[in-house]
Design a protein around this motif. Structure first.
Motif, PDB file in Angstrom:
ATOM      1  N   LYS A  59       0.836  -1.194   0.000  1.00 40.21           N
ATOM      2  CA  LYS A  59       0.000   0.000   0.000  1.00 40.21           C
ATOM      3  C   LYS A  59       0.876   1.250   0.000  1.00 40.21           C
ATOM      4  O   LYS A  59       1.978   1.251   0.534  1.00 40.21           O
ATOM      5  N   ASN A  63      -1.935   8.556   1.413  1.00 40.69           N
ATOM      6  CA  ASN A  63      -3.177   8.365   0.694  1.00 40.69           C
ATOM      7  C   ASN A  63      -3.155   9.264  -0.541  1.00 40.69           C
ATOM      8  O   ASN A  63      -3.175  10.491  -0.397  1.00 40.69           O
ATOM      9  N   PRO A  64      -3.085   8.696  -1.748  1.00 40.97           N
ATOM     10  CA  PRO A  64      -3.043   9.541  -2.943  1.00 40.97           C
ATOM     11  C   PRO A  64      -4.301  10.392  -3.050  1.00 40.97           C
ATOM     12  O   PRO A  64      -5.369  10.001  -2.574  1.00 40.97           O
ATOM     13  N   PRO A  65      -4.202  11.582  -3.638  1.00 43.62           N
ATOM     14  CA  PRO A  65      -5.397  12.418  -3.808  1.00 43.62           C
ATOM     15  C   PRO A  65      -6.477  11.670  -4.580  1.00 43.62           C
ATOM     16  O   PRO A  65      -6.207  11.035  -5.593  1.00 43.62           O
ATOM     17  N   LYS A  66      -7.691  11.776  -4.109  1.00 41.12           N
ATOM     18  CA  LYS A  66      -8.830  11.123  -4.753  1.00 41.12           C
ATOM     19  C   LYS A  66      -9.597  12.080  -5.663  1.00 41.12           C
ATOM     20  O   LYS A  66     -10.660  11.754  -6.157  1.00 41.12           O
ATOM     21  N   TRP A  67      -9.026  13.261  -5.886  1.00 37.16           N
ATOM     22  CA  TRP A  67      -9.691  14.245  -6.724  1.00 37.16           C
ATOM     23  C   TRP A  67      -9.727  13.783  -8.181  1.00 37.16           C
ATOM     24  O   TRP A  67      -8.822  13.103  -8.661  1.00 37.16           O
ATOM     25  N   GLU A  68     -10.761  14.209  -8.876  1.00 35.53           N
ATOM     26  CA  GLU A  68     -10.837  13.970 -10.306  1.00 35.53           C
ATOM     27  C   GLU A  68      -9.953  14.984 -11.024  1.00 35.53           C
ATOM     28  O   GLU A  68     -10.016  16.181 -10.739  1.00 35.53           O
ATOM     29  N   ASP A 122     -16.416  18.782  -7.528  1.00 39.35           N
ATOM     30  CA  ASP A 122     -15.510  17.871  -6.830  1.00 39.35           C
ATOM     31  C   ASP A 122     -15.919  17.721  -5.367  1.00 39.35           C
ATOM     32  O   ASP A 122     -15.780  16.635  -4.791  1.00 39.35           O
ATOM     33  N   HIS A 320      -1.088  15.396 -12.196  1.00 41.24           N
ATOM     34  CA  HIS A 320      -0.752  13.976 -12.318  1.00 41.24           C
ATOM     35  C   HIS A 320       0.613  13.667 -11.689  1.00 41.24           C
ATOM     36  O   HIS A 320       0.812  12.566 -11.162  1.00 41.24           O
ATOM     37  N   VAL A 323      -0.073  13.135  -7.977  1.00 38.97           N
ATOM     38  CA  VAL A 323      -0.727  11.856  -7.700  1.00 38.97           C
ATOM     39  C   VAL A 323       0.280  10.716  -7.786  1.00 38.97           C
ATOM     40  O   VAL A 323       0.321   9.824  -6.929  1.00 38.97           O
ATOM     41  N   GLU A 327       1.687   7.957  -4.825  1.00 38.75           N
ATOM     42  CA  GLU A 327       1.461   6.521  -4.968  1.00 38.75           C
ATOM     43  C   GLU A 327       2.728   5.701  -4.758  1.00 38.75           C
ATOM     44  O   GLU A 327       2.653   4.546  -4.357  1.00 38.75           O
TER      45      GLU A 327
END
Length: 347
Positions: A59, A63-68, A122, A320, A323, A327
């Motif tokens: 893992k 926590n990677p951003p969960k934004w679109e 968002d 990107h 993100v 990860e």
């Protein structure tokens, strides 16, 4: 099993080499019991190699951003276009370029409306944006940004509507000035917001990222002016395009150099392709506008479109890259280890 026995006369039947060694804390096979060995009589050297870092069950550490991407990168891009456009609109109005000023006011209104929509989309519910206005927290970029948007939106809207209708010229001039004052904050605060997170590629670039966003926003607003303004009025926009592009590229270069390994997401993968595309389009748009924009309406429009596309690619590339850096655990662990070792060497 051990065959030694302990009696009144001592230990009988012990195996050779199994007796304890006392006095210097040395292991019977050499070295120290604590896994370290003296070096030159001073200090100690670890006998166990550095452990390879791994994440728990594969893992990510963060926590990677969960934004679109469409919402947040679009929010970054449109906010920058709006804020920088208001500054250029005020300058055009002061220098007697009414068509350019009007075009930029309208584009700023449309851009801030789109930016606000992307942010609210968002968040999931419009009420969440309203809830952020319940308090003022100067130490929170999100709180400050929400209040800036709440003040900038009406000012940009009034500036555009009153310019188009011709109503209340003095009020329109005041709204134009107010939007211009808030414009730089609107264009740059999203960079501060991103850098305030733990995302390595964003947090590590906290020094240069605001300049990247301001330069990119200036190039985008200049591109809009080249598209919408008459050819006879695009001289200031062509100069601003060169300035914005130079600032953007210089800030990106400095950020990559200073970040070291953490800059890899800005060079590789989807984010790397977007950043390289942005560089090519920025240079092409700025050069085309400076050299040909004053001679040809078509060249000015094409150069403006290239600058707008470059700014969008920059914002999506930054998104990107952040993100991807969140990860991969190495972008969190390796810099921390390097900082720890540097502190140990200092002390």
């Amino acid at each position: 099993m051990s065959t030694s026995e302990v009696g009144e006369g001592g230990v009988r039947g012990e195996r050779p080499g199994r007796e304890a060694v006392v006095g210097k804390g040395e292991h019977p096979r050499g070295g120290r019991r604590d896994g370290k060995r003296r070096r030159g009589g001073r200090g100690e050297r670890a006998m166990v190699p550095d452990a390879e870092f791994t994440s728990y069950y594969g893992k990510p550490i963060l926590n990677p951003p969960k934004w679109e991407a469409r919402d947040i990168a679009g929010y970054f891009f449109l906010g920058g276009l709006a804020g920088a456009g208001s500054v250029l609109a005020a300058g055009a109005q002061l220098t007697g370029l009414p068509a350019t000023a009007r075009a930029l006011k309208i584009s700023s209104l449309a851009a801030i409306a789109g930016s606000t929509y992307a942010l609210v989309h968002d968040l999931g519910r419009p009420a969440r944006f309203h809830h952020m206005l319940r308090v003022v927290k100067p130490t929170s970029p999100m709180s400050v940004g929400s209040w800036v948007l709440a003040a900038y939106g009406p000012a940009a809207g009034a500036a555009a509507v009153l310019d188009v209708t011709g109503w209340f010229p003095r009020l329109g001039a005041a709204a134009t000035a107010g939007a211009a004052v808030l414009g730089p904050v609107v264009a740059s605060y999203t960079a501060v917001l991103a850098a305030d997170t733990a995302v390595p590629a964003w947090h590590g670039g906290y020094r240069e990222l605001p300049f990247v966003f301001v330069g990119s926003a200036t190039a985008a607003a200049s591109g809009m002016a080249l598209i919408a303004a008459p050819r006879g009025e695009n001289g200031p926009a062509r100069g601003a395009a060169v300035f914005g592009t130079a600032l953007d590229l210089a800030a990106v270069t400095l950020m990559r150099r200073r970040l070291g390994m953490v800059a890899e997401p800005y060079r590789e993968g989807r984010s790397g392709r977007l950043m390289r595309t942005a560089e090519v389009l920025s240079v092409a748009g700025a050069a085309g506008g400076a050299l040909l924009g004053g001679r040809s309406r078509a060249a000015a429009a094409l150069s403006g479109a290239a600058l707008l596309a470059a700014s969008a690619c920059t914002r999506f590339g930054v998104f990107h890259a952040g993100v991807r850096s969140a990860e991969d655990p190495k972008y969190t662990v390796v810099p921390q280890r390097e900082r720890r070792e540097a502190l140990q060497q200092e002390h």
